[in-house]
Design a protein around this motif. Structure first.
Motif, PDB file in Angstrom:
ATOM      1  N   PRO A  93     -10.583  21.693  -5.112  1.00  0.00           N
ATOM      2  CA  PRO A  93      -9.179  22.086  -5.342  1.00  0.00           C
ATOM      3  C   PRO A  93      -8.162  20.994  -5.044  1.00  0.00           C
ATOM      4  O   PRO A  93      -7.111  20.912  -5.674  1.00  0.00           O
ATOM      5  N   GLY A  94      -8.433  20.181  -4.020  1.00  0.00           N
ATOM      6  CA  GLY A  94      -7.496  19.142  -3.610  1.00  0.00           C
ATOM      7  C   GLY A  94      -6.788  19.442  -2.307  1.00  0.00           C
ATOM      8  O   GLY A  94      -6.352  18.539  -1.604  1.00  0.00           O
ATOM      9  N   HIS A  95      -6.669  20.731  -1.974  1.00  0.00           N
ATOM     10  CA  HIS A  95      -5.941  21.113  -0.755  1.00  0.00           C
ATOM     11  C   HIS A  95      -6.484  22.436  -0.232  1.00  0.00           C
ATOM     12  O   HIS A  95      -6.610  23.406  -0.995  1.00  0.00           O
ATOM     13  N   VAL A 118      -7.262  17.206   1.034  1.00  0.00           N
ATOM     14  CA  VAL A 118      -6.280  17.353   2.105  1.00  0.00           C
ATOM     15  C   VAL A 118      -6.579  18.684   2.794  1.00  0.00           C
ATOM     16  O   VAL A 118      -6.567  19.738   2.158  1.00  0.00           O
ATOM     17  N   VAL A 119      -6.858  18.616   4.071  1.00  0.00           N
ATOM     18  CA  VAL A 119      -7.181  19.809   4.860  1.00  0.00           C
ATOM     19  C   VAL A 119      -6.132  19.942   5.950  1.00  0.00           C
ATOM     20  O   VAL A 119      -5.987  19.052   6.790  1.00  0.00           O
ATOM     21  N   ASN A 120      -5.398  21.043   5.941  1.00  0.00           N
ATOM     22  CA  ASN A 120      -4.438  21.219   7.033  1.00  0.00           C
ATOM     23  C   ASN A 120      -5.089  21.976   8.188  1.00  0.00           C
ATOM     24  O   ASN A 120      -6.137  22.606   8.028  1.00  0.00           O
ATOM     25  N   GLY A 121      -4.452  21.869   9.348  1.00  0.00           N
ATOM     26  CA  GLY A 121      -4.897  22.592  10.525  1.00  0.00           C
ATOM     27  C   GLY A 121      -3.787  23.531  10.973  1.00  0.00           C
ATOM     28  O   GLY A 121      -2.664  23.100  11.211  1.00  0.00           O
ATOM     29  N   LEU A 122      -4.094  24.813  11.074  1.00  0.00           N
ATOM     30  CA  LEU A 122      -3.083  25.833  11.354  1.00  0.00           C
ATOM     31  C   LEU A 122      -2.873  26.026  12.850  1.00  0.00           C
ATOM     32  O   LEU A 122      -3.827  26.207  13.606  1.00  0.00           O
ATOM     33  N   SER A 150      -6.405  12.186  16.301  1.00  0.00           N
ATOM     34  CA  SER A 150      -7.730  11.761  16.760  1.00  0.00           C
ATOM     35  C   SER A 150      -8.849  12.453  15.986  1.00  0.00           C
ATOM     36  O   SER A 150      -9.958  11.920  15.869  1.00  0.00           O
ATOM     37  N   MET A 151      -8.546  13.632  15.420  1.00  0.00           N
ATOM     38  CA  MET A 151      -9.536  14.391  14.646  1.00  0.00           C
ATOM     39  C   MET A 151      -9.456  14.096  13.148  1.00  0.00           C
ATOM     40  O   MET A 151     -10.199  14.677  12.359  1.00  0.00           O
ATOM     41  N   GLY A 152      -8.545  13.203  12.763  1.00  0.00           N
ATOM     42  CA  GLY A 152      -8.434  12.844  11.347  1.00  0.00           C
ATOM     43  C   GLY A 152      -7.697  13.853  10.496  1.00  0.00           C
ATOM     44  O   GLY A 152      -7.846  13.865   9.270  1.00  0.00           O
ATOM     45  N   ILE A 153      -6.891  14.695  11.133  1.00  0.00           N
ATOM     46  CA  ILE A 153      -6.143  15.716  10.394  1.00  0.00           C
ATOM     47  C   ILE A 153      -4.775  15.150  10.028  1.00  0.00           C
ATOM     48  O   ILE A 153      -4.022  14.698  10.886  1.00  0.00           O
TER      49      ILE A 153
END
Length: 241
Positions: A93-95, A118-122, A150-153
């Motif tokens: 999907p891309g995101h 692109v993965v966001n973190g909630l 540090s986690m690459g987010i």
């Protein structure tokens, strides 16, 4: 549709995109046109009974949109993380939206199978400016942003915003994220044509590279489940003024 990353998309005022749900390919086309291209159409995993149905829907939307967003659904229910990940693995999907605790794993898993997403973190508001809640624990924004880096987010999902209730907290988060190199912040919850201008004005000077509000409930026809193009147009035009 050519392959593009979220950050490659043309942004309103150089930093703005909008995420709206799309019922189908035609609805996605309608809202992209209504938003003059500054739209990332999306689905939520909770709308699908099977992984396969979600995969097919993303592929359908990708016929008209270079990037599609997969949300958790059920108000950001963290239990849907694996369903989102499996749909993404089968559809590119891309995101995608993930609970912060699963975001780094999800990004690494997708990279391992050749998908750069692109993965966001909630995270959730704490009610206190300068801190957020992560897995129910209050943590200083600066510490949280350092942890994300540090986690690459590269993107932070902030919800529920509750309209403008937590706006001051959102602004603080955007400033800290921009200063430390986080690329995007994505608020959700209670955002509508009634408050979008106030929200955008508040974050405009924070320096965040990409700001992408998720705007769902206020723009969806309750009978058909389709996002209304006229509501999308109204929101984008309000911000343009």
């Amino acid at each position: 549709m050519p392959k593009m990353k979220l950050y490659d998309l043309n942004k309103l005022d150089g930093f703005l995109l909008f995420n709206f749900l799309a019922k189908d390919k035609e609805n996605a086309r309608e809202i992209i046109e209504a938003g003059t291209g500054f739209i990332v159409p999306g689905i939520v995993s909770s709308d699908f009974d099977s992984i396969e149905a979600g995969i097919e829907k993303v592929k359908e939307l990708k016929e008209v949109a270079p990037v599609v967003s997969i949300g958790l659904g059920d108000g950001g229910n963290p239990e849907n993380w694996e369903k989102v990940l499996k749909i993404a693995a089968g559809s590119d999907p891309g995101h995608i939206n993930q609970p912060f605790e699963k975001s780094s794993f999800s990004k690494g898993y997708l990279q391992a199978i050749g998908l750069d997403q692109v993965v966001n973190g909630l995270v959730t508001p704490s009610g206190n400016v300068g801190s957020v809640k992560l897995a129910g624990v209050e943590i200083k924004v600066e510490d949280f942003v350092n942890l994300a880096i540090s986690m690459g987010i590269e993107s932070i999902k902030f919800m529920p915003l509750k309209g403008t209730v937590h706006l001051e907290e959102l602004v603080y988060l955007c400033k800290a994220a921009a200063e430390k190199g986080i690329l995007s912040v994505e608020p959700a919850g209670g955002i509508s044509s009634d408050n979008i201008v106030e929200i955008i004005k508040a974050v405009k000077e924070t320096g965040i590279s990409l700001f992408m509000p998720h705007i769902f409930g206020s723009t969806i026809d309750k009978l058909t489940g389709r996002t209304l193009p006229e509501e999308v147009s109204k929101i984008v035009n309000l911000v343009r003024r």
